[in-house]
Design a protein around this motif. Structure first.
Motif, short mmCIF file in Angstrom:
data_model
loop_
_atom_site.label_atom_id
_atom_site.label_comp_id
_atom_site.label_asym_id
_atom_site.label_seq_id
_atom_site.Cartn_x
_atom_site.Cartn_y
_atom_site.Cartn_z
N ASP A 96 42.73 35.38 34.26
CA ASP A 96 42.44 35.17 35.69
C ASP A 96 41.14 34.40 35.87
OD1 ASP A 96 44.69 36.42 36.52
OD2 ASP A 96 43.74 38.30 37.12
N GLU A 151 49.18 30.95 40.26
CA GLU A 151 47.81 30.72 40.73
C GLU A 151 46.87 31.26 39.65
OE1 GLU A 151 44.53 29.84 41.80
OE2 GLU A 151 45.92 29.31 43.43
N ARG A 173 45.26 37.30 46.86
CA ARG A 173 45.02 36.45 45.70
C ARG A 173 45.37 37.17 44.40
NH1 ARG A 173 42.86 31.61 46.92
NH2 ARG A 173 42.88 31.15 44.69
N GLN A 174 45.20 38.49 44.34
CA GLN A 174 45.50 39.23 43.13
C GLN A 174 46.98 39.14 42.74
OE1 GLN A 174 44.01 43.10 44.16
NE2 GLN A 174 41.89 42.60 43.62
N GLU A 175 47.85 38.92 43.72
CA GLU A 175 49.29 38.83 43.46
C GLU A 175 49.83 37.44 43.74
OE1 GLU A 175 50.81 41.75 46.10
OE2 GLU A 175 50.16 43.47 44.89
N MET A 176 48.96 36.45 43.75
CA MET A 176 49.31 35.15 44.32
C MET A 176 50.05 34.25 43.33
SD MET A 176 46.60 32.80 46.38
CE MET A 176 47.02 31.26 47.15
N ARG A 224 42.58 33.91 40.57
CA ARG A 224 43.02 35.00 41.44
C ARG A 224 41.87 35.96 41.80
NH1 ARG A 224 48.55 37.50 39.36
NH2 ARG A 224 47.33 38.00 37.50
N ARG A 225 40.68 35.67 41.37
CA ARG A 225 39.52 36.51 41.71
C ARG A 225 38.59 35.75 42.65
NH1 ARG A 225 36.81 37.80 36.25
NH2 ARG A 225 35.53 39.22 37.54
#
Length: 397
Positions: free
Chosen positions: A272, A235, A357-360, A238-239
Motif C-alpha cells: 500500500d 489503487e 481508500r482502504q478498499e479502493m 490506499r493510505r
C-alpha cells in the motif's frame, strides 16, 4: 449566429453562451458553451464545460490582497464587529512575544496581540463566512451551502499579523493572504473536506460537507443498465498522509511540535502506497500558562519598518468573550483544527474518505443509460452496481 464567428472580419472576440443538453426531455447537463471552430460550409463546433478558469471573471487571477473589499470602522471595544448582523471582524487575544522582533522591550510591549487594555498591536481577524460574503458582493458569484450556516464552522476566522497602527478604518484586503479566490477556496475545502458545486449559468457555488455523503446509501442502481464486461484496476496508494505547510516565520513550529503532527493512515498491506495532501492553512499552538494561541514571529506593522514581513494565514474558532477576554482557539464544539486526535481534521472530516481508500479500486464499465439515469448522475454520492457501491470518477460516451 454565434456573433458571425466564421467570418474573419468579425475579429477575435471570445463569447460564451448558456448551454443546456436535453436528452429525451430530461436535462442531462447545463453549463457554458464556446465556439471551438467555425466553417462557413460545415458549420460550428462547440466546446461545452463549466470553464472554472473564468468563473470569477476579471477577478479570477487577482489576489485577495489586491481586491477592493472596502473598509469597516474598527469600533471602540476592539472585540467583535458585526456588519448587517453578520460577524465580520474580531480581535482575539494572542500571545506573540516576538511581534516587534527585538524591539519590544524598548516600548514596553507585554507580548500580547489585541490586548485592548494596554498599548498593544491591534490586529483584526476576518471571519471566513464574512469573507465569502464579500467575494459574492464583489464578483457577483453567489456562495451558499451547509458550510455557510454550520453552528461551529461559521465561527472560523482567518488570522494575520497586520496591525492597524492607529487607523480607525479596517481595510479588509490588508489582512488577507496573497492568494487568488480559487486558491483560498481549494485550501478551505481541505480543512473541512468540503464539496464545491459550481453552477456556471447561475453563477453560484454551493459548499457542503463531502465526508458525510460517502456514508449515504445509494439511491441509484446502475445494475439494470450494465453492458457485459469490464476492466478492473487496483489503487496502489490506499493510505492518507495529511500534513500542514507550517508558517516558517514562527520559531515555535521549526521542529513540528506534536500538536502539529502529520496524520498518516495505519499500515495495511506492505504494497500500500500513500497519497499526500498538503494543507496551506494550519492553526496555532496553545500556551499552557495563559491558554492563549501562541506564536513567536515578527508581526507586520509600520513600527520599526516591519511592513514587508511575510507570514502565512492560519485558522482559529472564535469563542467570544471569555473571562473578559476575546478568545479564539483551535478547538470548538468537538471540532479541532489539528490534523490528529479524536476530534482532529482526519477523524472528523476525512474519516469516510480514508475508509473508502482502504478498499479502493477502479472499474471501467459500460452502461446504457436512459435519460432519467443520466440526469441523476452525481459525482459526490455513491451509486450501486451488482452488489457494491461505487463513486463515479469519470463519464464519457
Amino acid at each position: 449566429i454565434f456573433e458571425y464567428a466564421e467570418m474573419p472580419q468579425a475579429g477575435s472576440d471570445f463569447y460564451d453562451y448558456d448551454c443546456e443538453m436535453i436528452y429525451n426531455g430530461s436535462l442531462a447537463y447545463h453549463g457554458k458553451a464556446y465556439v471551438k471552430s467555425a466553417n462557413p460550409a460545415s458549420g460550428y463546433q462547440l466546446q461545452v464545460g463549466d470553464d472554472l478558469g473564468r468563473f470569477f471573471g476579471s477577478y479570477h487571477s487577482m489576489l485577495l490582497s489586491e481586491l477592493e473589499f472596502g473598509t469597516v470602522s474598527s469600533g471602540v471595544s476592539h472585540e467583535l464587529i458585526e456588519v448587517f448582523g453578520t460577524s465580520a471582524i474580531c480581535f482575539p487575544l494572542l500571545k506573540n512575544p516576538d511581534y516587534y522582533s527585538t524591539n519590544g522591550d524598548s516600548i514596553g510591549y507585554n507580548g500580547l496581540v489585541n490586548d485592548a487594555h494596554v498599548s498593544s498591536p491591534m490586529v483584526p481577524m476576518i471571519f471566513v463566512k464574512y469573507l465569502l460574503g464579500k467575494i459574492t458582493e464583489l464578483t457577483g458569484v453567489k456562495i451558499e451551502g451547509d458550510f455557510f450556516n454550520h453552528p461551529t464552522w461559521s465561527k472560523l476566522i482567518l488570522t494575520n499579523w497586520r496591525a492597524l497602527d492607529g487607523e480607525s478604518s479596517i481595510h479588509i484586503n490588508r489582512h488577507l493572504p496573497d492568494w487568488t479566490i480559487g486558491t483560498f477556496l481549494l485550501e478551505l475545502r481541505k480543512i473541512a473536506n468540503l464539496q464545491l458545486v459550481f453552477d456556471a449559468i447561475q453563477k453560484r457555488i454551493t459548499i457542503n460537507f463531502w465526508d458525510p455523503k460517502l456514508s449515504i446509501a445509494p439511491t441509484v442502481d446502475f445494475t439494470p443498465y450494465a453492458v457485459p464486461g469490464h476492466d478492473k484496476y487496483p489503487e496502489l496508494n490506499r493510505r492518507l498522509h495529511l500534513t500542514f505547510d507550517l508558517d516558517g516565520g514562527d520559531s515555535l513550529l521549526k521542529d513540528r511540535p506534536e500538536p502539529m503532527a502529520d496524520y498518516i493512515s495505519a499500515a495495511g498491506l506492505e504494497s500500500d502506497g500513500i497519497v499526500k495532501v498538503n494543507f496551506k492553512l494550519s492553526t496555532f499552538l496553545v500556551d499552557e500558562t495563559t491558554g492563549l494561541p501562541i506564536a513567536k514571529q515578527t508581526g507586520v506593522t509600520n513600527q520599526f519598518g516591519q511592513l514587508s514581513v511575510g507570514s502565512a494565514p492560519r485558522l482559529l474558532f472564535y469563542h467570544g468573550i471569555v473571562n473578559n477576554k476575546a478568545m479564539a482557539l483551535p478547538e470548538l464544539d468537538g471540532i479541532s483544527l489539528y490534523l490528529t486526535g479524536q476530534n482532529g481534521i482526519a477523524a472528523h472530516s476525512w474519516n469516510n474518505v480514508e475508509k473508502m481508500r482502504q478498499e479502493m479500486f477502479y472499474l471501467k464499465k459500460d452502461f446504457i443509460l436512459n435519460e432519467t439515469a443520466l440526469a441523476r448522475i452525481d459525482f459526490s454520492t455513491p451509486i450501486h452496481y451488482n452488489g457494491l457501491n461505487y463513486m463515479i470518477a469519470n463519464v464519457s460516451g
